[in-house]
Design a protein around this motif. Structure first.
Motif, short mmCIF file in Angstrom:
data_model
loop_
_atom_site.label_atom_id
_atom_site.label_comp_id
_atom_site.label_asym_id
_atom_site.label_seq_id
_atom_site.Cartn_x
_atom_site.Cartn_y
_atom_site.Cartn_z
N ASP A 378 34.88 32.75 33.92
CA ASP A 378 34.90 33.52 33.17
C ASP A 378 34.70 34.90 33.63
N PHE A 379 35.09 35.21 34.73
CA PHE A 379 35.36 36.66 35.18
C PHE A 379 36.27 37.30 34.10
N SER A 380 37.32 36.51 33.74
CA SER A 380 38.16 37.27 32.94
C SER A 380 37.56 37.75 31.74
N LEU A 381 36.50 37.60 31.11
CA LEU A 381 35.90 38.22 30.36
C LEU A 381 35.31 39.56 30.23
N PHE A 382 35.12 40.09 31.55
CA PHE A 382 34.74 41.24 31.87
C PHE A 382 35.81 42.41 31.58
N ALA A 383 37.07 41.80 31.48
CA ALA A 383 38.11 42.86 31.14
C ALA A 383 38.39 42.78 29.84
N LEU A 384 38.01 42.01 29.10
CA LEU A 384 38.21 42.21 27.47
C LEU A 384 37.15 42.81 26.66
N GLU A 385 36.30 43.03 27.03
CA GLU A 385 35.08 43.78 26.36
C GLU A 385 35.41 45.38 26.46
N ASP A 386 35.20 46.04 25.36
CA ASP A 386 35.27 47.42 25.41
C ASP A 386 34.34 48.03 26.72
N PRO A 387 34.66 48.85 27.56
CA PRO A 387 36.10 49.60 27.31
C PRO A 387 36.99 48.99 28.08
N LYS A 388 37.11 47.81 28.16
CA LYS A 388 38.46 46.83 28.67
C LYS A 388 38.58 47.50 30.18
N PRO A 389 37.77 47.25 31.11
CA PRO A 389 38.12 47.93 32.63
C PRO A 389 38.99 47.13 33.21
N PRO A 390 39.80 47.78 34.19
CA PRO A 390 40.65 46.67 35.10
C PRO A 390 39.76 46.02 35.89
N ILE A 391 39.96 44.70 36.22
CA ILE A 391 39.37 43.78 36.97
C ILE A 391 40.14 43.27 38.00
N CYS A 392 39.36 43.09 39.08
CA CYS A 392 40.06 42.50 40.44
C CYS A 392 39.42 41.41 41.02
N MET A 393 39.61 40.21 41.11
CA MET A 393 38.91 39.17 42.02
C MET A 393 40.05 38.49 43.25
N PHE A 394 39.32 39.05 44.34
CA PHE A 394 40.23 38.50 45.38
C PHE A 394 39.60 37.09 46.05
N TRP A 395 40.35 36.53 47.04
CA TRP A 395 39.93 35.32 47.65
C TRP A 395 39.38 35.69 49.11
N LEU A 396 38.07 34.99 49.32
CA LEU A 396 37.60 35.07 50.75
C LEU A 396 37.66 33.62 51.20
N GLY A 397 38.53 33.65 52.45
CA GLY A 397 38.59 32.31 53.09
C GLY A 397 37.31 31.92 53.65
N ALA A 398 37.19 30.59 53.73
CA ALA A 398 35.78 29.90 53.90
C ALA A 398 36.05 28.86 54.80
N THR A 399 37.30 28.10 55.36
CA THR A 399 37.47 27.14 56.09
C THR A 399 37.18 27.44 57.79
N ASP A 400 36.70 26.61 58.47
CA ASP A 400 36.58 26.75 59.70
C ASP A 400 38.06 26.96 60.32
N PRO A 401 38.37 28.01 61.11
CA PRO A 401 39.58 28.23 61.38
C PRO A 401 40.30 27.10 62.34
N ALA A 402 39.29 26.39 63.09
CA ALA A 402 39.94 25.32 63.76
C ALA A 402 40.21 24.15 62.95
N LYS A 403 39.53 23.81 61.87
CA LYS A 403 39.93 22.87 60.95
C LYS A 403 41.09 23.24 60.04
N TRP A 404 41.15 24.59 60.05
CA TRP A 404 42.32 25.01 59.00
C TRP A 404 43.68 24.84 60.17
N LYS A 405 43.31 25.23 61.10
CA LYS A 405 44.37 25.06 62.03
C LYS A 405 45.19 23.76 62.03
#
Ligand SMILES: [Zn+2]
Ligand SMILES: [Zn+2]
Length: 447
Positions: A378-405
């Motif tokens: 529902d982060f999407s809703l923050f873009a739809l309410e006046d003043p309809k601000p631009p939104i951006c969500m980015f990804w944060l890596g969470a996996t143990d790098p050794a397990k990821w590899k």
């Protein structure tokens, strides 16, 4: 698809501040070093004490008191659900002269999942429900989001010479049931507090190793609709089908035909999902029932695609019923739940700015192309309410790098969000998150 490290041009213009960017970054590193143990402690505490959606009383109190300690003007218990009940939303405001207003949002709720990570700080929380007890777990990593959020709030409060404007920190309840963002907006988030020029957030992901972040401009998360279809026939004796209109057969045909929406009707370049998650009809072997009930989840990436897919579902249901000889007055009833949520569309221009800050904050080599997924927020809703601000969500890596590899090399399974085995690696995920979000915030509120 394997991911490749992104190639980006270095920002041509360095933003002027009291400190040169490189010096400011190394100062940020020092500050993070002296706080990281506390933050890992906060993370483990939150992980061990999860609260389900709409019940985030203690979690919200912790977020509110930490923000107050750091120097924010805090409003808590902010938000109203559709039925009028109050929500545990938290709003922390820090004013720092004239300039833009940035909102940073974290979610705070946990999931009804019994933890199976074996971690020393695993949740043992249980909650009674009508059909028995259920485990409660921060299986979506909202504990990680809150920790990074509080770390960022502190870093921003301690570097007011580096930015101008207003920072609004939003602790949002009830993300998992898609109600918290609407509750806060309904209560007047954008009118009772400074109007946002930008809203940013992050979400953890098992797809990236801890230490990395990912970004994507445009559609990031799908829109979700819940659809109920009642197929109405004429029931009767199972041995005399010829004088009935069997809704089970119509329903079965519909389930199969719905598969052609994605394969034959939808634009192959626009991701779409139509899943029938429930099909119920009848009571006994030899009775043809009057009705069959189907429950669908529909995921789309654009409003046009959403309208098209929903219209096609209705058309298919009506067409199959008609072909089975069911009269128009007994045509299928289709209901689209009001609790739908639109796709999360990252504003392209804001995303480009965020990407440059991410590179500055965590190093180019740690910034990856983020993939959109068909989950919803529902982060999407923050873009739809006046003043309809631009939104951006980015990804944060969470996996143990050794397990990821290992997963990349041997194809081993990596438990992700909503799994009972999802276990983000707190360090360096928290450090990376705070560096990333603080740099994004400082740049968006540049002097
Ligand atoms: Zn989730
Ligand atoms: Zn989540």
């Amino acid at each position: 698809m394997r991911m490749q490290p992104i190639l980006m041009l270095v920002a041509g213009v360095l933003l002027a501040g009291a400190l040169q960017p490189a010096a400011a970054q190394s100062k940020l590193d020092e500050k993070i070093d002296s706080n990281i143990n506390d933050w890992v402690g906060t993370y483990k505490y939150l992980h061990e004490h999860p609260e389900l959606s709409t019940e985030e009383k203690n979690t919200a109190a912790l977020v509110a008191s930490e923000l107050k300690k750091i120097g924010y003007e805090v409003t808590d218990h902010f938000g109203k659900y559709e039925d009028g009940s109050p929500a545990f939303g938290v709003v922390g405001v820090m004013r720092n002269g004239a300039g833009p207003t940035l909102y940073i949002r974290t979610d705070m709720d946990a999931l009804p999942v019994t933890e199976n990570t074996g971690l020393p700080y695993a949740s043992k929380a249980r909650e009674k429900r009508a059909n028995g007890e259920v485990g409660v777990m921060h299986a979506c990593g909202h504990d990680l989001h809150m920790t990074v959020f509080l770390g960022t709030a502190k870093m921003m409060a301690e570097s007011k010479d580096q930015w101008n404007g207003t920072l609004v920190m939003i602790g949002q309840p009830a993300e998992e049931v898609i109600g918290g963002a609407a509750a806060m907006l309904r209560a007047g988030l954008y009118t009772k507090f400074p109007k946002p020029d930008y809203v940013v957030a992050l979400h953890d992901t098992s797809v990236l190793p801890a230490g990395a972040v990912g970004w994507h401009a445009g559609p990031m998360l799908a829109g979700a609709d819940s659809v109920d279809i009642t197929i109405r026939g004429y029931g009767g004796h199972g041995a005399i089908p010829n004088i009935t209109k069997d809704p089970i057969v119509v329903g079965a045909e519909l389930v199969v035909m719905l598969q052609t929406i994605v394969s034959r009707e939808a634009d192959p370049l626009t991701p779409t999902v139509v899943t029938v998650g429930s099909f119920h009809a009848g009571t006994k072997h030899n009775i043809i029932p009057d009705e069959a009930h189907l429950q669908l989840t529909v995921r789309t990436m654009t409003p046009t695609q959403r309208e098209k897919v929903l219209a096609e579902i209705q058309q298919m249901a009506n067409g199959i019923a008609e072909a089975a000889g069911i009269p128009a007055e007994r045509a299928p009833i289709m209901e689209v739940s009001k609790e739908n949520v639109p796709a999360t569309i990252n504003d392209p221009a804001l995303s480009e700015r965020v990407a440059k800050s991410l590179e500055k904050g965590v190093g180019k080599e740690n910034v990856w192309p983020g993939q959109p997924i068909m989950a919803s927020e529902d982060f999407s809703l923050f873009a739809l309410e006046d003043p309809k601000p631009p939104i951006c969500m980015f990804w944060l890596g969470a996996t143990d790098p050794a397990k990821w590899k290992e997963a990349q090399e041997k194809g081993t399974r990596l438990p992700g969000p909503h799994s009972s085995e999802f276990a983000p690696l707190p360090e360096p995920a928290i450090r990376t998150g705070v560096k990333a979000m603080t740099t994004v915030a400082t740049d968006l509120l540049h002097k």
